[in-house]
Design a protein around this motif. Structure first.
Motif, PDB file in Angstrom:
ATOM      1  N   VAL A 260     -21.158   3.383  51.191  1.00  0.00           N
ATOM      2  CA  VAL A 260     -20.780   2.616  49.831  1.00  0.00           C
ATOM      3  C   VAL A 260     -21.055   3.446  48.532  1.00  0.00           C
ATOM      4  CG1 VAL A 260     -21.651   0.611  48.691  1.00  0.00           C
ATOM      5  CG2 VAL A 260     -21.388   0.565  51.113  1.00  0.00           C
ATOM      6  N   VAL A 261     -21.954   4.562  48.601  1.00  0.00           N
ATOM      7  CA  VAL A 261     -22.139   5.232  47.286  1.00  0.00           C
ATOM      8  C   VAL A 261     -21.462   6.446  47.642  1.00  0.00           C
ATOM      9  CG1 VAL A 261     -23.943   6.292  45.937  1.00  0.00           C
ATOM     10  CG2 VAL A 261     -24.350   4.067  47.002  1.00  0.00           C
ATOM     11  N   GLY A 262     -21.620   7.396  48.546  1.00  0.00           N
ATOM     12  CA  GLY A 262     -21.015   8.779  48.766  1.00  0.00           C
ATOM     13  C   GLY A 262     -19.824   8.566  48.823  1.00  0.00           C
ATOM     14  N   LEU A 263     -19.119   7.835  49.596  1.00  0.00           N
ATOM     15  CA  LEU A 263     -17.514   8.027  50.084  1.00  0.00           C
ATOM     16  C   LEU A 263     -16.799   7.283  48.891  1.00  0.00           C
ATOM     17  CD1 LEU A 263     -17.417   8.043  53.762  1.00  0.00           C
ATOM     18  CD2 LEU A 263     -16.690   9.999  52.196  1.00  0.00           C
ATOM     19  N   SER A 264     -17.405   6.172  48.522  1.00  0.00           N
ATOM     20  CA  SER A 264     -16.793   5.490  47.360  1.00  0.00           C
ATOM     21  C   SER A 264     -16.679   6.242  45.970  1.00  0.00           C
ATOM     22  CB  SER A 264     -17.680   4.034  46.951  1.00  0.00           C
ATOM     23  OG  SER A 264     -17.724   3.429  47.966  1.00  0.00           O
TER      24      SER A 264
ATOM     25  N   TRP B 112     -27.529  14.446  53.869  1.00  0.00           N
ATOM     26  CA  TRP B 112     -26.322  13.595  53.372  1.00  0.00           C
ATOM     27  C   TRP B 112     -25.056  14.323  53.596  1.00  0.00           C
ATOM     28  CZ3 TRP B 112     -26.903   8.815  52.789  1.00  0.00           C
ATOM     29  CH2 TRP B 112     -28.193   8.060  52.287  1.00  0.00           C
ATOM     30  N   ALA B 113     -25.067  15.742  53.382  1.00  0.00           N
ATOM     31  CA  ALA B 113     -23.757  16.345  53.501  1.00  0.00           C
ATOM     32  C   ALA B 113     -23.165  15.993  55.004  1.00  0.00           C
ATOM     33  CB  ALA B 113     -23.982  18.028  53.408  1.00  0.00           C
ATOM     34  N   ALA B 114     -23.913  15.965  55.827  1.00  0.00           N
ATOM     35  CA  ALA B 114     -23.614  15.777  57.302  1.00  0.00           C
ATOM     36  C   ALA B 114     -22.827  14.368  57.515  1.00  0.00           C
ATOM     37  CB  ALA B 114     -24.669  15.880  58.266  1.00  0.00           C
ATOM     38  N   LEU B 115     -23.492  13.472  56.679  1.00  0.00           N
ATOM     39  CA  LEU B 115     -22.973  12.269  56.768  1.00  0.00           C
ATOM     40  C   LEU B 115     -21.601  12.262  56.085  1.00  0.00           C
ATOM     41  CD1 LEU B 115     -26.012   9.387  56.260  1.00  0.00           C
ATOM     42  CD2 LEU B 115     -25.284  10.672  58.294  1.00  0.00           C
ATOM     43  N   ILE B 272     -23.553  14.872  46.560  1.00  0.00           N
ATOM     44  CA  ILE B 272     -24.567  15.080  47.740  1.00  0.00           C
ATOM     45  C   ILE B 272     -25.973  15.525  47.151  1.00  0.00           C
ATOM     46  CG2 ILE B 272     -25.049  16.963  49.393  1.00  0.00           C
ATOM     47  CD1 ILE B 272     -22.130  16.960  50.211  1.00  0.00           C
ATOM     48  N   ALA B 273     -25.805  16.309  45.932  1.00  0.00           N
ATOM     49  CA  ALA B 273     -27.125  16.417  45.183  1.00  0.00           C
ATOM     50  C   ALA B 273     -27.752  15.316  44.757  1.00  0.00           C
ATOM     51  CB  ALA B 273     -26.948  17.492  44.115  1.00  0.00           C
ATOM     52  N   LEU B 274     -26.693  14.413  44.181  1.00  0.00           N
ATOM     53  CA  LEU B 274     -27.446  13.081  43.683  1.00  0.00           C
ATOM     54  C   LEU B 274     -28.053  12.425  44.771  1.00  0.00           C
ATOM     55  CD1 LEU B 274     -24.829  11.602  41.236  1.00  0.00           C
ATOM     56  CD2 LEU B 274     -27.231  12.231  40.586  1.00  0.00           C
ATOM     57  N   LEU B 275     -27.539  12.254  45.945  1.00  0.00           N
ATOM     58  CA  LEU B 275     -27.880  11.461  47.061  1.00  0.00           C
ATOM     59  C   LEU B 275     -29.265  12.076  47.474  1.00  0.00           C
ATOM     60  CD1 LEU B 275     -24.727  10.687  49.137  1.00  0.00           C
ATOM     61  CD2 LEU B 275     -26.445   8.957  48.043  1.00  0.00           C
ATOM     62  N   GLY B 276     -29.102  13.528  47.687  1.00  0.00           N
ATOM     63  CA  GLY B 276     -30.575  14.223  48.106  1.00  0.00           C
ATOM     64  C   GLY B 276     -31.353  14.069  47.116  1.00  0.00           C
TER      65      GLY B 276
END
Lengths: 281, 549
Positions: A260-264, B112-115, B272-276
């Motif tokens: 929802v966040v990453g791929l969007s 996160w990068a793996a996902l 990815i950095a933001l998620l991490g």
């Protein structure tokens, strides 16, 4: 010499008395009287002290008050004498700890019958005194686990590491690794432990409410229970060093965020980057 | 080209390189390579750039990770585990998280990068599937893609197990359960993998070798092959103005596409950095060390394994005992069948489609999903199949969050796994035909202009204008799907060839007739079924539409 003589006489007299055929009975009688007397005195003193303490803190008629509360709020399901009905189990022998857990966490009185009683804000009449009175009444019916002392549930006195190991071995299969709760069969569930007080956690372990098994003191000692409380309370107050905790339920929410966040976000970025398109000339 | 002389240091150095490896010629040919533009063509790059970030962060992690199951007492800085006995792998993962500067960020970015790596592969594969970009000559590249996806799952599984925390242990236990359930070889494979009775002392170091050396090596090689093939075969393009099967319309690699690709790498890195930084992932310190006796509620795999978890949860208990051997079907079927259906189905689809349509032509212009309704419907049915399994892999969380009975999620799932894909197929098929009709309406009648005209006799009509040139060209890119006819033997006498008269041939003819052909012709004017009355044209040429109808 005279002294010696006198004492010699007296010694002889006592010795003679000790050897009297009735002496052994006298001694036995005396010993029994002594033990019985001490016992009686001690018992009276202690019981009068308990009574004094109860009067001092207004508990003298806890049982009577508790009975009244019970009849008002509980008897319709649990029966007029807590003997249980088709819609509620008997409360004889469940103990004051059970009452304290169920009522202080708002589970009882029940709002409506279902698979499981949910935690909710307690009824308006519920306070420390009424819970204690109700507990005293239930306790008077058939005993059962008593409410733990403040020291028994003091998280500050527990060992988190030991508690964590016990928690992982005994609790997380239903309550999740940080006590976020989990599902059980047929609509039942292991509730999250975020709101449970230290006392309620202890009481849940010794009374086994709803779907939960009883963890009595021979399975998990009171000290171990305190360790577990220390871990549970500690871990739920612990900040998330890695950012938002995502509900602390594991990879489900992580996967949701990845999509929802990453791929969007990345799809939007792709649309943005290619917004200006080259046309054939 | 340039009138200005090249500065001597540049000319000298580039001349030196050019004389020895001939790079100038290579670059001149390739830097001007044209890449078509469409946002969905960038989705695969999510996976590519995530892979680069995985390599970088993964290398950082190897500096501090100890792939050993040796027992140690934890003495690091995380309080609640002080003095707890654990494996060195887990202790060093905690060390990375709490005692290595930037370690937690690296761990989280890696995860996160793996996902996103696998998520990116999935959306990329879906784009390729739904547009038919896997068709000749790109079938091999499609198969490489399927291999990449399968390997990525294995890479994810091995990596997920390395920290040796309680959650990963649960996944490892299921892996062991699947391995040991294999007929005949199960026990051997399990003992080989774990070096003895589960959990043994070897599995972490073995998974480590696989995770950091073997699988990434193969991934890297296959990704390179994937890119080279894409480069050599040229990228497909969407139908549109001036685009044919023989040309590529777009921007040159240098500078336009390179800038876009570079920017997209930065976007991927940034997300990815933001998620991490802001979203905690895999908090292993909360799970505790792995002990085979412990298990947590809500134990789930990472999302890409969720469909296998779901199939395991849906499967009713079933065990066959033959001649003293036990076949645990309740483990074998969920572990192998859905994976087999999804992966084998993906790999074979281009060839099955070729067989059904008899289409052996090269395709460089992709289909719009609506224009091949059966393919799109099959894809949506597969997504539903996968999606139901995926969703049911989280049925305990669904049950506990939405307060529904856990048992009912399973019962509903067991029905939905069969009914869901069928419904999805039907609904998608109707939607595709509806969209085709909408296209035909635009081509036939034009688009609503918003201009209301009053006719002399008082009637109001809305003026329709012909569509934008680019949109019309995009729509007109539709071509009928070839059909194998009964007389596919090449004779004109209408007698089917011998091959086509066999039961298989008859099946093929039937399937082909259903799959292929033109369902809603674009230029058929008013010949499109139930929509006819609404589209009754007023005035000349059908470009004006009555409002009073």
């Amino acid at each position: 010499m005279e002294f010696n003589k006198e004492s010699g006489i007296s010694v002889n007299r006592i010795t003679a008395g000790r050897r009297h055929p009735l002496a052994r009975y006298a001694v036995l009688l005396l010993a029994l009287a002594l033990i019985g007397g001490v016992y009686t005195v001690a018992l009276t003193v202690s019981s009068s002290r308990q009574a004094d303490a109860a009067i001092a803190s207004g508990r003298a008629d806890d049982v009577a008050e508790g009975k009244k509360l019970f009849e008002q709020s509980c008897a319709s399901c649990h029966g007029r004498n807590a003997e249980g009905t088709a819609s509620g189990p008997t409360l004889i022998g469940v103990g004051a700890a059970s009452v304290d857990f169920q009522v202080s966490s708002g589970r009882m009185p029940l709002a409506n019958p279902g698979a499981q009683a949910p935690r909710k804000p307690p009824a308006p009449w519920v306070n420390e005194d009424t819970v204690r009175q109700l507990g005293a009444y239930i306790q008077s019916l058939g005993g059962g686990p008593a409410v733990p002392t403040a020291e028994q549930v003091d998280a500050a006195k527990g060992d988190k590491s030991k508690g964590g190991e016990l928690f992982r071995a005994n609790c997380i299969q239903c309550h999740n690794f940080v006590g976020s709760g989990g599902a059980l069969t047929q609509g039942k569930y292991a509730p999250p432990l975020h709101e449970a007080t230290e006392k309620q956690i202890y009481e849940a372990m010794i009374t086994g409410p709803q779907a939960m098994p009883v963890f009595n003191d021979s399975i998990i000692t009171p000290e171990q229970k305190r360790d577990m409380i220390a871990y549970i309370v500690g871990v739920r107050e612990e900040p998330n060093p890695g950012g938002a905790g995502l509900g602390r339920i594991g990879p489900v929410t992580e996967g949701l965020v990845a999509w929802v966040v990453g791929l969007s976000l990345l799809s939007l970025a792709a649309i943005w980057i290619t917004a200006k398109r080259r046309q054939a000339k | 080209m340039s009138t200005q002389p090249v500065p001597k240091p540049v000319a000298g150095a580039s001349g030196f390189v050019d004389d020895r490896i001939g790079a100038g010629n290579f670059l001149r040919r390739n830097l001007r390579k044209i890449f078509p533009d469409h946002w969905s063509f960038l989705l695969g790059e999510i996976a590519l750039y995530s892979f680069i970030i995985l390599l970088l962060t993964g290398t950082f992690l190897t500096f501090f990770f100890k792939p050993s199951m040796g027992h140690v007492e934890y003495t690091g800085s995380y309080g609640p585990l002080q003095g707890v006995m654990m494996s060195e792998a887990y202790a060093s993962s905690l060390g990375i998280s709490f005692d290595v500067r930037g370690g937690l960020l690296m761990r989280q970015m890696h995860h996160w990068a793996a996902l996103l790596f696998i998520g990116g592969m999935m959306v990329h594969a879906l784009r390729v599937f739904f547009t038919g970009a896997y068709r000749k000559p790109r079938e091999l590249n499609w198969i490489i893609g399927v291999l990449l996806l399968t390997l990525a799952l294995a890479e994810g599984l091995t990596g997920y197990s390395l920290p040796d925390d309680l959650l990963s242990g649960a996944g490892l236990r299921i892996t062991e359960g699947v391995a040991i359930s294999l007929p005949l070889v199960g026990t051997w494979i399990t003992f080989f993998l774990f070096g003895g009775e589960y959990p043994g002392e070897d599995v972490i170091s073995r998974f480590y070798s696989l995770h950091i050396l073997l699988i990434p090596g193969i991934l890297l090689a296959l990704i390179s092959a994937h890119m080279i093939l894409m480069w050599v075969q040229k990228h497909t393009q969407m139908p549109g103005k001036g685009r044919t099967n023989e040309n590529v319309v777009g921007a040159p690699f240098y500078p336009a596409f390179m800038v876009k690709a570079g920017a997209y790498f930065m976007f991927t890195f940034g997300v990815i950095a933001l998620l991490g930084t802001f979203a905690q992932i895999n908090p292993i310190w909360l799970f505790g060390p792995y002990t085979p006796a412990d298990i947590s509620a809500g134990s789930q795999p990472d999302f890409y394994m969720g469909f296998l978890e779901g199939s395991l949860r849906l499967m009713p208990a079933w065990e066959i005992n033959v001649l003293g051997f036990t076949l645990p079907m309740s483990v074998l079927i969920p572990a192998l069948v859905p994976m087999g259906i999804v992966m084998t189905g993906l790999a074979l689809y281009p060839f099955i489609e070729q067989w059904v349509t008899g289409d052996r032509r090269e395709h460089h212009i992709v289909d719009r999903p609506r224009n091949n309704p059966h393919r799109t419907s099959i894809g949506m049915a597969a997504i539903t199949f996968y999606g139901v399994l995926w969703l049911l892999g989280a049925n305990d969380e669904i049950s506990s969050v939405f307060h529904v009975s856990l048992n009912w999620t399973t019962y509903v799932g067991r029905v939905l796994i069969f009914v869901g894909p069928a419904i999805a197929y039907y609904v998608t098929y109707r939607i595709c035909l509806g969209l085709q009709r909408a296209d035909a309406a635009v081509i036939g009648h034009g688009v609503e202009s918003g201009v209301i005209k009053r006719l002399p006799h008082g009637e109001y009509i809305e003026v329709h204008v012909s569509p934008n040139e680019a949109i019309e060209a995009h729509m007109r890119g539709k071509e009928p799907i070839p059909v194998v006819t009964g007389g596919g033997g090449g004779d004109d006498d209408g007698i089917p060839s011998k091959a086509m008269r066999s039961p298989l041939g008859k099946l093929r003819t039937k399937m082909s007739a259903a799959y292929g052909g033109e369902k809603i012709p674009l230029d058929d004017g008013h010949g499109h079924g139930e929509g006819h009355e609404e589209h009754t044209a007023v005035g000349q040429g059908g470009d004006e539409k009555s409002l009073t109808h």
